[in-house]
Design a protein around this motif. Sequence first.
Motif, PDB file in Angstrom:
ATOM      1  N   THR A 156      -1.968  14.656  -3.555  1.00 44.84           N
ATOM      2  CA  THR A 156      -2.799  13.454  -3.507  1.00 44.84           C
ATOM      3  C   THR A 156      -4.116  13.655  -2.767  1.00 44.84           C
ATOM      4  O   THR A 156      -4.947  12.758  -2.741  1.00 44.84           O
ATOM      5  CB  THR A 156      -2.021  12.314  -2.825  1.00 44.84           C
ATOM      6  OG1 THR A 156      -1.575  12.759  -1.530  1.00 44.84           O
ATOM      7  CG2 THR A 156      -0.811  11.909  -3.647  1.00 44.84           C
ATOM      8  N   ARG A 199       2.175   1.896  -3.454  1.00 45.33           N
ATOM      9  CA  ARG A 199       1.114   2.449  -4.293  1.00 45.33           C
ATOM     10  C   ARG A 199       0.961   3.943  -4.033  1.00 45.33           C
ATOM     11  O   ARG A 199       0.789   4.743  -4.976  1.00 45.33           O
ATOM     12  CB  ARG A 199      -0.207   1.734  -4.006  1.00 45.33           C
ATOM     13  CG  ARG A 199      -1.347   2.155  -4.932  1.00 45.33           C
ATOM     14  CD  ARG A 199      -2.686   1.723  -4.387  1.00 45.33           C
ATOM     15  NE  ARG A 199      -3.001   2.382  -3.141  1.00 45.33           N
ATOM     16  CZ  ARG A 199      -3.431   3.643  -3.060  1.00 45.33           C
ATOM     17  NH1 ARG A 199      -3.594   4.378  -4.145  1.00 45.33           N
ATOM     18  NH2 ARG A 199      -3.706   4.170  -1.884  1.00 45.33           N
ATOM     19  N   GLN A 200       1.043   4.341  -2.763  1.00 43.40           N
ATOM     20  CA  GLN A 200       0.909   5.752  -2.420  1.00 43.40           C
ATOM     21  C   GLN A 200       2.064   6.574  -2.990  1.00 43.40           C
ATOM     22  O   GLN A 200       1.857   7.693  -3.480  1.00 43.40           O
ATOM     23  CB  GLN A 200       0.845   5.925  -0.901  1.00 43.40           C
ATOM     24  CG  GLN A 200      -0.454   5.442  -0.282  1.00 43.40           C
ATOM     25  CD  GLN A 200      -0.514   5.724   1.209  1.00 43.40           C
ATOM     26  OE1 GLN A 200       0.416   6.284   1.788  1.00 43.40           O
ATOM     27  NE2 GLN A 200      -1.604   5.331   1.847  1.00 43.40           N
ATOM     28  N   ARG A 223       3.869   5.923  -5.663  1.00 44.75           N
ATOM     29  CA  ARG A 223       3.678   6.052  -7.112  1.00 44.75           C
ATOM     30  C   ARG A 223       2.573   7.056  -7.432  1.00 44.75           C
ATOM     31  O   ARG A 223       2.658   7.801  -8.406  1.00 44.75           O
ATOM     32  CB  ARG A 223       3.349   4.683  -7.715  1.00 44.75           C
ATOM     33  CG  ARG A 223       4.519   3.699  -7.635  1.00 44.75           C
ATOM     34  CD  ARG A 223       4.193   2.384  -8.327  1.00 44.75           C
ATOM     35  NE  ARG A 223       5.283   1.432  -8.200  1.00 44.75           N
ATOM     36  CZ  ARG A 223       6.359   1.432  -8.985  1.00 44.75           C
ATOM     37  NH1 ARG A 223       6.489   2.333  -9.950  1.00 44.75           N
ATOM     38  NH2 ARG A 223       7.310   0.525  -8.805  1.00 44.75           N
ATOM     39  N   GLU A 224       1.522   7.060  -6.622  1.00 43.46           N
ATOM     40  CA  GLU A 224       0.430   8.009  -6.827  1.00 43.46           C
ATOM     41  C   GLU A 224       0.918   9.438  -6.608  1.00 43.46           C
ATOM     42  O   GLU A 224       0.530  10.359  -7.339  1.00 43.46           O
ATOM     43  CB  GLU A 224      -0.725   7.703  -5.859  1.00 43.46           C
ATOM     44  CG  GLU A 224      -1.934   8.603  -6.053  1.00 43.46           C
ATOM     45  CD  GLU A 224      -3.033   8.342  -5.039  1.00 43.46           C
ATOM     46  OE1 GLU A 224      -4.114   8.943  -5.183  1.00 43.46           O
ATOM     47  OE2 GLU A 224      -2.808   7.560  -4.093  1.00 43.46           O
ATOM     48  N   ARG A 225       1.796   9.635  -5.612  1.00 46.39           N
ATOM     49  CA  ARG A 225       2.347  10.972  -5.364  1.00 46.39           C
ATOM     50  C   ARG A 225       3.132  11.469  -6.569  1.00 46.39           C
ATOM     51  O   ARG A 225       3.056  12.652  -6.926  1.00 46.39           O
ATOM     52  CB  ARG A 225       3.251  10.941  -4.131  1.00 46.39           C
ATOM     53  CG  ARG A 225       2.516  10.722  -2.821  1.00 46.39           C
ATOM     54  CD  ARG A 225       3.488  10.424  -1.702  1.00 46.39           C
ATOM     55  NE  ARG A 225       2.795   9.975  -0.494  1.00 46.39           N
ATOM     56  CZ  ARG A 225       3.415   9.397   0.525  1.00 46.39           C
ATOM     57  NH1 ARG A 225       4.726   9.203   0.487  1.00 46.39           N
ATOM     58  NH2 ARG A 225       2.726   9.019   1.580  1.00 46.39           N
ATOM     59  N   LYS A 226       3.875  10.560  -7.186  1.00 46.86           N
ATOM     60  CA  LYS A 226       4.658  10.952  -8.359  1.00 46.86           C
ATOM     61  C   LYS A 226       3.744  11.337  -9.507  1.00 46.86           C
ATOM     62  O   LYS A 226       3.969  12.347 -10.192  1.00 46.86           O
ATOM     63  CB  LYS A 226       5.587   9.812  -8.775  1.00 46.86           C
ATOM     64  CG  LYS A 226       6.466  10.163  -9.967  1.00 46.86           C
ATOM     65  CD  LYS A 226       7.374   9.016 -10.345  1.00 46.86           C
ATOM     66  CE  LYS A 226       8.240   9.395 -11.560  1.00 46.86           C
ATOM     67  NZ  LYS A 226       9.137   8.286 -11.964  1.00 46.86           N
ATOM     68  N   GLU A 227       2.698  10.533  -9.741  1.00 49.37           N
ATOM     69  CA  GLU A 227       1.768  10.803 -10.843  1.00 49.37           C
ATOM     70  C   GLU A 227       1.037  12.129 -10.649  1.00 49.37           C
ATOM     71  O   GLU A 227       0.804  12.874 -11.602  1.00 49.37           O
ATOM     72  CB  GLU A 227       0.746   9.667 -10.962  1.00 49.37           C
ATOM     73  CG  GLU A 227       1.353   8.349 -11.426  1.00 49.37           C
ATOM     74  CD  GLU A 227       0.337   7.220 -11.390  1.00 49.37           C
ATOM     75  OE1 GLU A 227      -0.843   7.500 -11.042  1.00 49.37           O
ATOM     76  OE2 GLU A 227       0.707   6.072 -11.696  1.00 49.37           O
ATOM     77  N   LYS A 228       0.696  12.432  -9.396  1.00 43.41           N
ATOM     78  CA  LYS A 228      -0.073  13.648  -9.115  1.00 43.41           C
ATOM     79  C   LYS A 228       0.816  14.793  -8.651  1.00 43.41           C
ATOM     80  O   LYS A 228       0.310  15.798  -8.134  1.00 43.41           O
ATOM     81  CB  LYS A 228      -1.145  13.350  -8.060  1.00 43.41           C
ATOM     82  CG  LYS A 228      -2.172  12.328  -8.520  1.00 43.41           C
ATOM     83  CD  LYS A 228      -3.264  12.139  -7.491  1.00 43.41           C
ATOM     84  CE  LYS A 228      -4.330  11.172  -7.992  1.00 43.41           C
ATOM     85  NZ  LYS A 228      -5.418  10.980  -6.999  1.00 43.41           N
ATOM     86  N   GLU A 264       0.834  -1.198   0.000  1.00 42.20           N
ATOM     87  CA  GLU A 264       0.000   0.000   0.000  1.00 42.20           C
ATOM     88  C   GLU A 264       0.879   1.261   0.000  1.00 42.20           C
ATOM     89  O   GLU A 264       0.561   2.245  -0.656  1.00 42.20           O
ATOM     90  CB  GLU A 264      -0.921  -0.003   1.232  1.00 42.20           C
ATOM     91  CG  GLU A 264      -1.745   1.260   1.425  1.00 42.20           C
ATOM     92  CD  GLU A 264      -2.707   1.533   0.285  1.00 42.20           C
ATOM     93  OE1 GLU A 264      -3.175   2.679   0.164  1.00 42.20           O
ATOM     94  OE2 GLU A 264      -3.004   0.593  -0.487  1.00 42.20           O
ATOM     95  N   GLN A 315      -5.761  15.322   3.177  1.00 44.46           N
ATOM     96  CA  GLN A 315      -5.804  13.874   3.026  1.00 44.46           C
ATOM     97  C   GLN A 315      -6.988  13.278   3.789  1.00 44.46           C
ATOM     98  O   GLN A 315      -7.386  13.784   4.839  1.00 44.46           O
ATOM     99  CB  GLN A 315      -4.504  13.250   3.549  1.00 44.46           C
ATOM    100  CG  GLN A 315      -3.236  13.834   2.953  1.00 44.46           C
ATOM    101  CD  GLN A 315      -3.114  13.541   1.474  1.00 44.46           C
ATOM    102  OE1 GLN A 315      -3.535  12.496   1.007  1.00 44.46           O
ATOM    103  NE2 GLN A 315      -2.526  14.470   0.730  1.00 44.46           N
TER     104      GLN A 315
END
Length: 267
Positions: free
Chosen positions: A135, A123-124, A126-131, A120, A152
Amino acid sequence: FDDTHQVIFEAMKELYEHEEPINQISIMRNVTEYVRGGVDYLKELRLSVSITSNFSYFAKIVQDLWVTREVMRTMRERLSYGDSNVDPTKYLTETINALESLTDGQTSDGMKRLSTYTEEHERQVRERKEKKGLTGAKSCSEELNKMMGGYQGGDFTVLAARPSMGKTAMALNEAVSAADDYLFMNVKGCVYLSSLEMGALPMVERVICIIGGLDSNKLRTGEMDAEDWRKYNIAKRRLDDLPFYINESSGQTIQDIEQDIKQLRKR
């Protein structure tokens, strides 16, 4: 405890163990004792719980009641063994063991290996990088966005200052920014404001000033020109679209706020 429900549950358990479908007809075919009301009662029982998303909550209630009943039964049995000829130390140990056995097979949701959370966490990250680090729900402050990554889920943020320092103004700006983010990013969510002091109309006036970039003195006096009215109408239409809710009721309690939030989650 209702004996009828025990009979129904045993029939359901047997059907489940034999991998057979569980419905009103199959239950009535497998019950070993009379069930009052028959199929009509089973239909009524099924319709009494309409939201399957709360299944874990209801299962916890059943489990808690089962534990309570078994504790009562165990204590009655142990009480019948307690007489003057019983070794008190042995009696106490056996009673404790009998009660502790009721928790065998039950798992705690709280204790897990730390490594359980690594997937988990990845996943967080990677999500930070994408956004690009944002987040959560967007704040109106770029500095706050950098510090917190937006608001958050699960966070409890306290905004505190002396009177007349602009707490309400900042909170409303943050609320509008978050509602904007939910709307334009097409994210499921909303803003809920529980106001114990300021009424809904003064709050609407402030929000329209924020959205439309209007001079609050002009709204207060009503001395608005054509351009001001144009901005007002644009802000009003935009506010209509925002997922922004308010409760201005006086004397609100934590339970009232909790009830409001439950209603919003169902929408």
